[in-house]
Scaffold this motif. Structure first.
Motif, PDB file in Angstrom:
ATOM      1  N   SER A   4       0.836  -1.204   0.000  1.00  0.00           N
ATOM      2  CA  SER A   4       0.000   0.000   0.000  1.00  0.00           C
ATOM      3  C   SER A   4       0.870   1.253   0.000  1.00  0.00           C
ATOM      4  O   SER A   4       0.559   2.243  -0.694  1.00  0.00           O
ATOM      5  N   LEU A   5       1.963   1.234   0.751  1.00  0.00           N
ATOM      6  CA  LEU A   5       2.851   2.390   0.805  1.00  0.00           C
ATOM      7  C   LEU A   5       3.533   2.620  -0.545  1.00  0.00           C
ATOM      8  O   LEU A   5       3.652   3.770  -1.009  1.00  0.00           O
ATOM      9  N   ILE A   6       3.953   1.541  -1.186  1.00  0.00           N
ATOM     10  CA  ILE A   6       4.589   1.677  -2.508  1.00  0.00           C
ATOM     11  C   ILE A   6       3.594   2.227  -3.530  1.00  0.00           C
ATOM     12  O   ILE A   6       3.929   3.104  -4.339  1.00  0.00           O
ATOM     13  N   ILE A   7       2.349   1.717  -3.485  1.00  0.00           N
ATOM     14  CA  ILE A   7       1.326   2.232  -4.412  1.00  0.00           C
ATOM     15  C   ILE A   7       1.061   3.708  -4.143  1.00  0.00           C
ATOM     16  O   ILE A   7       0.917   4.519  -5.070  1.00  0.00           O
ATOM     17  N   ALA A   8       0.994   4.079  -2.853  1.00  0.00           N
ATOM     18  CA  ALA A   8       0.770   5.486  -2.508  1.00  0.00           C
ATOM     19  C   ALA A   8       1.907   6.361  -3.036  1.00  0.00           C
ATOM     20  O   ALA A   8       1.670   7.460  -3.561  1.00  0.00           O
ATOM     21  N   LEU A   9       3.146   5.879  -2.933  1.00  0.00           N
ATOM     22  CA  LEU A   9       4.283   6.637  -3.467  1.00  0.00           C
ATOM     23  C   LEU A   9       4.187   6.781  -4.985  1.00  0.00           C
ATOM     24  O   LEU A   9       4.494   7.845  -5.544  1.00  0.00           O
ATOM     25  N   ASP A  10       3.755   5.709  -5.659  1.00  0.00           N
ATOM     26  CA  ASP A  10       3.598   5.779  -7.118  1.00  0.00           C
ATOM     27  C   ASP A  10       2.517   6.798  -7.502  1.00  0.00           C
ATOM     28  O   ASP A  10       2.663   7.542  -8.483  1.00  0.00           O
ATOM     29  N   VAL A  11       1.419   6.806  -6.741  1.00  0.00           N
ATOM     30  CA  VAL A  11       0.339   7.765  -7.021  1.00  0.00           C
ATOM     31  C   VAL A  11       0.830   9.197  -6.824  1.00  0.00           C
ATOM     32  O   VAL A  11       0.593  10.080  -7.665  1.00  0.00           O
ATOM     33  N   VAL A  12       1.539   9.434  -5.714  1.00  0.00           N
ATOM     34  CA  VAL A  12       2.067  10.774  -5.444  1.00  0.00           C
ATOM     35  C   VAL A  12       3.063  11.181  -6.521  1.00  0.00           C
ATOM     36  O   VAL A  12       3.069  12.322  -7.003  1.00  0.00           O
ATOM     37  N   GLY A 126      18.058   4.402  -3.983  1.00  0.00           N
ATOM     38  CA  GLY A 126      16.743   3.904  -3.600  1.00  0.00           C
ATOM     39  C   GLY A 126      16.673   3.565  -2.128  1.00  0.00           C
ATOM     40  O   GLY A 126      17.660   3.665  -1.386  1.00  0.00           O
ATOM     41  N   PHE A 127      15.502   3.185  -1.673  1.00  0.00           N
ATOM     42  CA  PHE A 127      15.303   2.769  -0.289  1.00  0.00           C
ATOM     43  C   PHE A 127      14.348   1.589  -0.269  1.00  0.00           C
ATOM     44  O   PHE A 127      13.570   1.383  -1.214  1.00  0.00           O
ATOM     45  N   ALA A 131       9.448  -5.746   1.340  1.00  0.00           N
ATOM     46  CA  ALA A 131       9.975  -6.525   0.224  1.00  0.00           C
ATOM     47  C   ALA A 131      10.086  -5.711  -1.055  1.00  0.00           C
ATOM     48  O   ALA A 131      10.479  -6.254  -2.092  1.00  0.00           O
ATOM     49  N   TYR A 132       9.738  -4.450  -1.000  1.00  0.00           N
ATOM     50  CA  TYR A 132       9.706  -3.616  -2.203  1.00  0.00           C
ATOM     51  C   TYR A 132      10.780  -2.528  -2.116  1.00  0.00           C
ATOM     52  O   TYR A 132      11.283  -2.212  -1.040  1.00  0.00           O
ATOM     53  N   ARG A 133      11.083  -1.949  -3.274  1.00  0.00           N
ATOM     54  CA  ARG A 133      12.110  -0.916  -3.336  1.00  0.00           C
ATOM     55  C   ARG A 133      11.580   0.286  -4.115  1.00  0.00           C
ATOM     56  O   ARG A 133      10.886   0.130  -5.124  1.00  0.00           O
ATOM     57  N   SER A 134      11.895   1.454  -3.634  1.00  0.00           N
ATOM     58  CA  SER A 134      11.490   2.676  -4.332  1.00  0.00           C
ATOM     59  C   SER A 134      12.695   3.608  -4.416  1.00  0.00           C
ATOM     60  O   SER A 134      13.754   3.332  -3.849  1.00  0.00           O
ATOM     61  N   SER A 135      12.541   4.723  -5.148  1.00  0.00           N
ATOM     62  CA  SER A 135      13.657   5.645  -5.390  1.00  0.00           C
ATOM     63  C   SER A 135      13.459   6.936  -4.602  1.00  0.00           C
ATOM     64  O   SER A 135      12.340   7.447  -4.486  1.00  0.00           O
ATOM     65  N   TRP A 136      14.575   7.469  -4.096  1.00  0.00           N
ATOM     66  CA  TRP A 136      14.507   8.777  -3.432  1.00  0.00           C
ATOM     67  C   TRP A 136      14.131   9.864  -4.427  1.00  0.00           C
ATOM     68  O   TRP A 136      13.651  10.931  -4.030  1.00  0.00           O
TER      69      TRP A 136
END
Length: 288
Positions: A4-12, A126-127, A131-136
């Motif tokens: 959910s947090l990764i999806i929220a970051l993608d939406v933002v 990234g951070f 289990a998921y990874r996102s970019s700063w």
């Protein structure tokens, strides 16, 4: 929870990127009533300015945040003096002229750099989120969207130039009788809109494949966002970018990126059908 947090970051990230892409168009269209069909090519020029500067050894941050907006802003000033200033009040003519301009820019850049895909590496790492990874860089784009929005709002709301520009856009004849030169205000406004668009191109260069025709992927989405937002430059563009960014990212997540784009355009058609004056015409009347 992590997903959910990764999806929220993608939406933002989608909403922030869309807002950055649309703001320059909203300034030019909202204040000058010029439909700039070369908007996507201004984004492309900003991206190429960043790539060329970075590959020549310039710091990537200076290339993105300084070179790209300055270069495209200067190009915008030249185009306004040589083409746009003859088309004020001629909506259809301005559309045809800027469409021809977009084809010229694509042909010129293709002749110089070819059709190969260019790019620059993403400057931040990234951070991990479970289990998921996102970019700063996602967070950085959000911060830049907030900063650019605050700067544009501050200039239009609190500076003398902003006051004069809004007066000229409302009634150029009355402003001229008070000693204002509307031609200079139009020129400066077009240059600022082009510079903001160039900045967006520079910021998206590290996360996009840079080609001469990359602007065509953005221009339709930018126009429906600006039209869906309505007359208010800041609040309208922000609300429409947030809504369409949410629809696009969720649609892409639950289906595919292609269907996400289809859902976005269907949502835009429905919104414009329900709110012909845009979101700001219904909910943010009188705001900037």
């Amino acid at each position: 929870m992590d997903l959910s947090l990764i999806i929220a970051l993608d939406v933002v990230n989608g909403a922030a990127s869309l807002f950055l892409l649309c703001l320059g168009l909203a300034i030019i269209f909202g204040m000058m009533k010029i439909i700039n069909l070369a908007h996507g090519e201004f984004v492309m020029l900003g991206a190429y300015a960043t790539v060329i500067s970075a590959n020549a050894g310039l710091n990537i941050w200076i290339a993105m945040l300084v070179v790209a907006p300055l270069f495209v802003g200067l190009v915008g000033l030249v185009i306004e003096r040589c083409l746009i200033r003859f088309l004020y009040g001629r909506l259809v003519d301005s559309m045809l002229a800027t469409w021809g301009l977009s084809l010229c820019l694509i042909g010129l850049v293709t002749t110089i750099f070819g059709n190969t895909i260019n790019g620059v590496p993403t400057p931040l790492g990234g951070f991990q989120v479970g289990a998921y990874r996102s970019s700063w860089y996602t967070i950085f784009l959000l911060g830049m969207a907030v900063l650019v929005m605050a700067l544009v709002y501050g200039v239009l709301r609190f500076t003398r130039f902003g006051l004069v520009a809004r007066a000229v856009m409302l009634n150029p004849g009355m402003a001229a009788t008070l000693g204002v030169n509307p031609a200079k205000i139009y020129m400066a406004t077009f240059g600022i809109g082009a510079a903001v668009t160039g900045l967006a191109g520079g910021l998206l260069a590290p996360v996009s494949g840079i080609t001469p025709v990359m602007g065509t992927a953005f221009v339709a989405k930018c126009f429906i966002t600006v039209v869906g937002g309505g007359a208010a430059i800041i609040s309208g563009t922000l609300s429409a970018a947030g809504l369409f960014g949410l629809v696009n990212q969720l649609g892409a997540y639950f289906t595919t990126p292609v269907y996400g784009e289809v859902i976005l355009f269907l949502s835009a058609i429905l919104l414009i059908r329900l709110l012909p004056q845009g979101i700001s015409g219904r909910f943010f009347k009188g705001t900037l």
